[in-house]
Design a protein around this motif. Structure first.
Motif, mmCIF file in Angstrom:
data_model
loop_
_atom_site.group_PDB
_atom_site.id
_atom_site.type_symbol
_atom_site.label_atom_id
_atom_site.label_comp_id
_atom_site.label_asym_id
_atom_site.label_seq_id
_atom_site.Cartn_x
_atom_site.Cartn_y
_atom_site.Cartn_z
ATOM 1 N N PHE A 1 96.818 123.282 -12.614
ATOM 2 C CA PHE A 1 95.678 122.876 -13.436
ATOM 3 C C PHE A 1 94.362 123.069 -12.699
ATOM 4 O O PHE A 1 93.335 123.390 -13.303
ATOM 5 N N ALA A 2 94.377 122.908 -11.387
ATOM 6 C CA ALA A 2 93.153 123.103 -10.601
ATOM 7 C C ALA A 2 92.637 124.532 -10.733
ATOM 8 O O ALA A 2 91.432 124.748 -10.870
ATOM 9 N N ASP B 1 88.539 127.532 -2.282
ATOM 10 C CA ASP B 1 87.441 127.140 -3.159
ATOM 11 C C ASP B 1 87.950 126.329 -4.344
ATOM 12 O O ASP B 1 87.303 125.369 -4.783
ATOM 13 N N ILE B 2 89.101 126.721 -4.875
ATOM 14 C CA ILE B 2 89.682 126.011 -6.017
ATOM 15 C C ILE B 2 90.021 124.584 -5.632
ATOM 16 O O ILE B 2 89.714 123.630 -6.367
ATOM 17 N N ASP B 3 90.645 124.410 -4.485
ATOM 18 C CA ASP B 3 91.017 123.067 -4.041
ATOM 19 C C ASP B 3 89.783 122.190 -3.824
ATOM 20 O O ASP B 3 89.788 120.992 -4.155
ATOM 21 N N TRP C 1 88.779 128.413 -12.996
ATOM 22 C CA TRP C 1 88.578 129.630 -13.818
ATOM 23 C C TRP C 1 87.672 129.323 -15.003
ATOM 24 O O TRP C 1 86.751 130.077 -15.310
ATOM 25 N N ARG C 2 87.903 128.186 -15.647
ATOM 26 C CA ARG C 2 87.073 127.782 -16.787
ATOM 27 C C ARG C 2 85.647 127.453 -16.364
ATOM 28 O O ARG C 2 84.674 127.936 -16.954
ATOM 29 N N ASP C 3 85.527 126.648 -15.315
ATOM 30 C CA ASP C 3 84.207 126.166 -14.906
ATOM 31 C C ASP C 3 83.353 127.246 -14.267
ATOM 32 O O ASP C 3 82.124 127.141 -14.269
ATOM 33 N N TRP C 4 83.981 128.265 -13.704
ATOM 34 C CA TRP C 4 83.245 129.339 -13.040
ATOM 35 C C TRP C 4 82.988 130.541 -13.945
ATOM 36 O O TRP C 4 82.673 131.623 -13.477
ATOM 37 N N TRP D 1 99.116 134.903 -9.834
ATOM 38 C CA TRP D 1 97.757 135.119 -10.325
ATOM 39 C C TRP D 1 96.842 135.382 -9.135
ATOM 40 O O TRP D 1 96.620 134.483 -8.315
ATOM 41 N N PRO D 2 96.296 136.591 -9.007
ATOM 42 C CA PRO D 2 95.451 136.891 -7.845
ATOM 43 C C PRO D 2 94.286 135.921 -7.671
ATOM 44 O O PRO D 2 93.973 135.518 -6.548
ATOM 45 N N PHE D 3 93.654 135.532 -8.780
ATOM 46 C CA PHE D 3 92.529 134.600 -8.693
ATOM 47 C C PHE D 3 92.946 133.305 -8.015
ATOM 48 O O PHE D 3 92.247 132.779 -7.138
#
Length: 234
Positions: free
Chosen positions: A72-73, A30-32, A78-81, A21-23
């Motif tokens: 899950f992170a 940033d995800i971490d 993805w959901r929160d942004w 997944w590129p994202f």
């Protein structure tokens, strides 16, 4: 979100395959950091492996889709942004538990969960336990979530054939209607007894919905769309 549709489906055909997944890779740092911040507020969150949908089609009463594995992170970011990758969907199953009097039973998510304060049907993000080879088993996922969240087993209700697929932008909820032989109030009391015995239940309470007057602002739009669809049909 107003563009929500409900589509009757005979069966699901979901397969999982390897895909980067590129994202998730491009926004890793940033995800971490985002997940670390979430864990400071909710230490119970665990960065396990989950399944998401990257492509799908509906034809001839069949929902076919291709899933991939991620962490899950990345899903939460993805959901929160605001769902920055529109190709990917959160496709999950929900157990629409209905009492013999027509009342639907939904759970108020406990504060320590990722969706604390929301009112949902029993559900969970698909994970590796829902894989049978490369097949994603959302029926098994429903049964597992029902047991974990409510203490009810397959012997406590009868699952209707087929699904109601709720298309709600980045979310695709696969609704499995589960008819119980006892009234909703009796089911609610039984589930509350189960929750009281659990050390850290996923649900804080049970909400019963018999009609539009029981809709609650804590319900996500796709849940209210499903309930409204069912009551119009009735």
């Amino acid at each position: 979100m107003t563009d929500i549709s409900v589509v009757p489906i005979d069966r699901l055909e979901l397969a999982c395959s390897a895909w980067t997944w590129p994202f998730a890779s491009e926004r890793r740092r940033d995800i971490d950091a985002h997940f670390a911040e979430l864990r400071r507020e909710k230490p119970e969150l665990w960065n396990g492996r989950v399944l998401m949908l990257r492509e799908f089609a509906m034809a001839g009463g069949v929902f076919r889709g291709g899933c991939f594995e991620t962490d899950f992170a990345s899903f939460l970011a993805w959901r929160d942004w605001g769902f920055p990758d529109p190709q990917v969907k959160n496709c999950f199953s929900m157990g629409a538990l209905r009492g013999s009097d027509g009342g639907f039973l939904l759970g108020l998510m406990a504060p320590h969960t990722a969706n604390g304060g929301k009112i949902y049907f029993p559900a969970g993000t698909p994970d590796l336990d829902d894989l049978a080879g490369d097949t994603v088993d959302l029926t098994g996922s429903v049964m597992r979530e029902m047991l974990e969240e409510t203490g009810l087993t397959a012997g406590d209700f009868v699952a209707e054939p087929g699904w109601l697929t709720v298309l709600a932008g980045p979310r695709i909820a696969q609704m499995k209607i589960l008819n119980a032989p006892v009234p909703a109030a009796e089911l609610r009391a039984r589930i509350l007894e189960y929750l009281a015995r659990e050390k850290q239940p996923e649900l804080a309470s049970i909400h019963v919905a018999h009609g539009p007057g029981d809709l609650d602002p804590r319900m996500p739009p796709f849940v209210t769309a499903f309930l409204s669809y069912m009551w119009r049909g009735a």
